[in-house]
Structure formats: structure tokens, C-alpha cells
Design a protein around this motif. Structure first.
Motif, PDB file in Angstrom:
ATOM      1  N   GLU A  72       0.834  -1.204   0.000  1.00 22.94           N
ATOM      2  CA  GLU A  72       0.000   0.000   0.000  1.00 22.94           C
ATOM      3  C   GLU A  72       0.872   1.260   0.000  1.00 22.94           C
ATOM      4  O   GLU A  72       0.606   2.209  -0.736  1.00 22.94           O
ATOM      5  N   ALA A  73       1.903   1.245   0.814  1.00 25.31           N
ATOM      6  CA  ALA A  73       2.811   2.395   0.865  1.00 25.31           C
ATOM      7  C   ALA A  73       3.523   2.573  -0.472  1.00 25.31           C
ATOM      8  O   ALA A  73       3.716   3.706  -0.941  1.00 25.31           O
ATOM      9  N   ALA A  74       3.902   1.473  -1.107  1.00 24.29           N
ATOM     10  CA  ALA A  74       4.581   1.548  -2.407  1.00 24.29           C
ATOM     11  C   ALA A  74       3.659   2.142  -3.469  1.00 24.29           C
ATOM     12  O   ALA A  74       4.105   2.918  -4.320  1.00 24.29           O
ATOM     13  N   GLU A  75       2.375   1.794  -3.413  1.00 25.20           N
ATOM     14  CA  GLU A  75       1.414   2.343  -4.377  1.00 25.20           C
ATOM     15  C   GLU A  75       1.252   3.852  -4.215  1.00 25.20           C
ATOM     16  O   GLU A  75       0.989   4.566  -5.173  1.00 25.20           O
ATOM     17  N   GLN A  76       1.385   4.337  -2.994  1.00 27.70           N
ATOM     18  CA  GLN A  76       1.214   5.763  -2.744  1.00 27.70           C
ATOM     19  C   GLN A  76       2.432   6.588  -3.155  1.00 27.70           C
ATOM     20  O   GLN A  76       2.332   7.800  -3.303  1.00 27.70           O
ATOM     21  N   LEU A  77       3.570   5.934  -3.346  1.00 26.23           N
ATOM     22  CA  LEU A  77       4.784   6.642  -3.758  1.00 26.23           C
ATOM     23  C   LEU A  77       4.822   6.705  -5.280  1.00 26.23           C
ATOM     24  O   LEU A  77       5.450   5.888  -5.940  1.00 26.23           O
ATOM     25  N   THR A  78       4.117   7.660  -5.827  1.00 25.07           N
ATOM     26  CA  THR A  78       3.995   7.751  -7.287  1.00 25.07           C
ATOM     27  C   THR A  78       5.015   8.687  -7.926  1.00 25.07           C
ATOM     28  O   THR A  78       5.252   8.595  -9.120  1.00 25.07           O
ATOM     29  N   ALA A  79       5.607   9.577  -7.153  1.00 29.45           N
ATOM     30  CA  ALA A  79       6.582  10.519  -7.711  1.00 29.45           C
ATOM     31  C   ALA A  79       7.834   9.767  -8.153  1.00 29.45           C
ATOM     32  O   ALA A  79       8.274   8.828  -7.494  1.00 29.45           O
ATOM     33  N   PRO A  80       8.406  10.168  -9.299  1.00 29.72           N
ATOM     34  CA  PRO A  80       9.625   9.501  -9.776  1.00 29.72           C
ATOM     35  C   PRO A  80      10.765   9.529  -8.752  1.00 29.72           C
ATOM     36  O   PRO A  80      11.583   8.610  -8.709  1.00 29.72           O
ATOM     37  N   ALA A  81      10.801  10.546  -7.928  1.00 30.68           N
ATOM     38  CA  ALA A  81      11.860  10.650  -6.924  1.00 30.68           C
ATOM     39  C   ALA A  81      11.761   9.538  -5.884  1.00 30.68           C
ATOM     40  O   ALA A  81      12.737   9.212  -5.210  1.00 30.68           O
ATOM     41  N   HIS A  82      10.598   8.936  -5.749  1.00 31.22           N
ATOM     42  CA  HIS A  82      10.386   7.886  -4.747  1.00 31.22           C
ATOM     43  C   HIS A  82      10.372   6.486  -5.347  1.00 31.22           C
ATOM     44  O   HIS A  82       9.996   5.526  -4.668  1.00 31.22           O
ATOM     45  N   ALA A  83      10.774   6.360  -6.592  1.00 32.44           N
ATOM     46  CA  ALA A  83      10.730   5.061  -7.268  1.00 32.44           C
ATOM     47  C   ALA A  83      11.591   4.020  -6.557  1.00 32.44           C
ATOM     48  O   ALA A  83      11.186   2.859  -6.425  1.00 32.44           O
ATOM     49  N   ASP A  84      12.761   4.420  -6.078  1.00 32.33           N
ATOM     50  CA  ASP A  84      13.641   3.472  -5.382  1.00 32.33           C
ATOM     51  C   ASP A  84      12.997   2.973  -4.093  1.00 32.33           C
ATOM     52  O   ASP A  84      13.050   1.789  -3.780  1.00 32.33           O
ATOM     53  N   ARG A  85      12.403   3.893  -3.349  1.00 30.17           N
ATOM     54  CA  ARG A  85      11.755   3.523  -2.084  1.00 30.17           C
ATOM     55  C   ARG A  85      10.565   2.599  -2.350  1.00 30.17           C
ATOM     56  O   ARG A  85      10.354   1.616  -1.642  1.00 30.17           O
ATOM     57  N   ALA A  86       9.794   2.896  -3.380  1.00 25.86           N
ATOM     58  CA  ALA A  86       8.644   2.057  -3.722  1.00 25.86           C
ATOM     59  C   ALA A  86       9.105   0.649  -4.112  1.00 25.86           C
ATOM     60  O   ALA A  86       8.493  -0.347  -3.703  1.00 25.86           O
ATOM     61  N   GLU A  87      10.178   0.567  -4.872  1.00 25.89           N
ATOM     62  CA  GLU A  87      10.697  -0.738  -5.277  1.00 25.89           C
ATOM     63  C   GLU A  87      11.208  -1.525  -4.071  1.00 25.89           C
ATOM     64  O   GLU A  87      10.999  -2.725  -3.975  1.00 25.89           O
ATOM     65  N   ARG A  88      11.834  -0.835  -3.148  1.00 27.62           N
ATOM     66  CA  ARG A  88      12.322  -1.505  -1.936  1.00 27.62           C
ATOM     67  C   ARG A  88      11.148  -2.043  -1.106  1.00 27.62           C
ATOM     68  O   ARG A  88      11.203  -3.152  -0.589  1.00 27.62           O
ATOM     69  N   LEU A  89      10.075  -1.266  -0.999  1.00 25.53           N
ATOM     70  CA  LEU A  89       8.897  -1.728  -0.275  1.00 25.53           C
ATOM     71  C   LEU A  89       8.281  -2.953  -0.940  1.00 25.53           C
ATOM     72  O   LEU A  89       7.858  -3.891  -0.268  1.00 25.53           O
ATOM     73  N   ARG A  90       8.242  -2.955  -2.264  1.00 23.40           N
ATOM     74  CA  ARG A  90       7.721  -4.124  -2.987  1.00 23.40           C
ATOM     75  C   ARG A  90       8.600  -5.351  -2.755  1.00 23.40           C
ATOM     76  O   ARG A  90       8.102  -6.467  -2.596  1.00 23.40           O
ATOM     77  N   ALA A  91       9.919  -5.136  -2.726  1.00 22.85           N
ATOM     78  CA  ALA A  91      10.844  -6.248  -2.480  1.00 22.85           C
ATOM     79  C   ALA A  91      10.657  -6.792  -1.069  1.00 22.85           C
ATOM     80  O   ALA A  91      10.676  -8.010  -0.864  1.00 22.85           O
ATOM     81  N   GLU A  92      10.456  -5.917  -0.091  1.00 29.39           N
ATOM     82  CA  GLU A  92      10.216  -6.351   1.283  1.00 29.39           C
ATOM     83  C   GLU A  92       8.927  -7.155   1.372  1.00 29.39           C
ATOM     84  O   GLU A  92       8.872  -8.192   2.043  1.00 29.39           O
TER      85      GLU A  92
END
Length: 108
Positions: A72-92
Motif C-alpha cells: 500500500e505504501a509503495a502504491e502511494q509513492l507515485t513521484a519519480p523521486a520515490h521510485a527506489d523507495r517504492a521498489e524496496r517496499l515491494r521487495a520487502e
């Protein structure tokens, strides 16, 4: 490979902490009030409390909730600047969900 390990360590640490917190016994406020210091229990283990045991189903439910929270948190990180964080959340989340799919030790 290193980034994958960091994601696994992060996911497992936070999930284990959540499980540990869920096992804690709630404090009885009434028992804590009015206890004089000289009447306090002393000695090794005098203040230990038996922890609650979580069922296998409860543990699985909590692990699913931790994974869902990350997705859910990864879905909310839509800005390109947060792409790394979103990918890390998906990996977790993937690490946690993989534990739910694999049979436990001793299970054939």
C-alpha cells in the motif's frame, strides 16, 4: 544481490518486532499504582511475565498485514523521486509473502 538482502533484513526485522510486540502481556495499571519501592519484587526474574503465545494463523495474518502495508505504501509513492523507495517496499513485501508460501521446517 546486496540490495535484495537489505530488503529481506529490513522486512524481517520489522515483522519480528511486530510479532514480539504482539506477544507482550499488557500491563495492569491498577497493580502498578500504590506499590511502595520496598514492596517491589527483587531478584533475577522477579518482574518477568509469561508472554502470550501467538497461533500459527495469527502469525501468518500479521505477516500478511505487514506485506500489505508495504504494498500500500509503495502504491502511494507515485513521484519519480520515490521510485527506489517504492521498489524496496515491494521487495520487502515479496520477501514476507514468500515466507507464507514456503512450508515451515519439518513440514513435508
Amino acid at each position: 544481490m546486496r540490495a535484495r538482502d537489505k530488503a529481506a533484513v529490513s522486512a524481517l526485522r520489522t515483522t519480528l518486532a511486530a510479532l514480539d510486540n504482539a506477544e507482550a502481556v499488557p500491563l495492569d495499571e491498577a497493580a502498578l499504582k500504590g506499590v511502595a519501592l520496598e514492596n517491589a519484587p527483587v531478584g533475577a526474574g522477579a518482574t518477568e511475565a509469561v508472554r502470550q503465545e501467538l497461533s500459527e494463523g495469527t502469525v501468518a495474518e500479521m505477516v500478511r498485514a505487514e506485506a500489505a502495508e508495504r504494498l500500500e505504501a509503495a502504491e502511494q509513492l507515485t513521484a519519480p523521486a520515490h521510485a527506489d523507495r517504492a521498489e524496496r517496499l515491494r521487495a520487502e513485501a515479496a520477501v514476507l509473502l514468500r515466507f507464507l508460501e514456503e512450508p515451515g521446517p519439518g513440514v513435508a
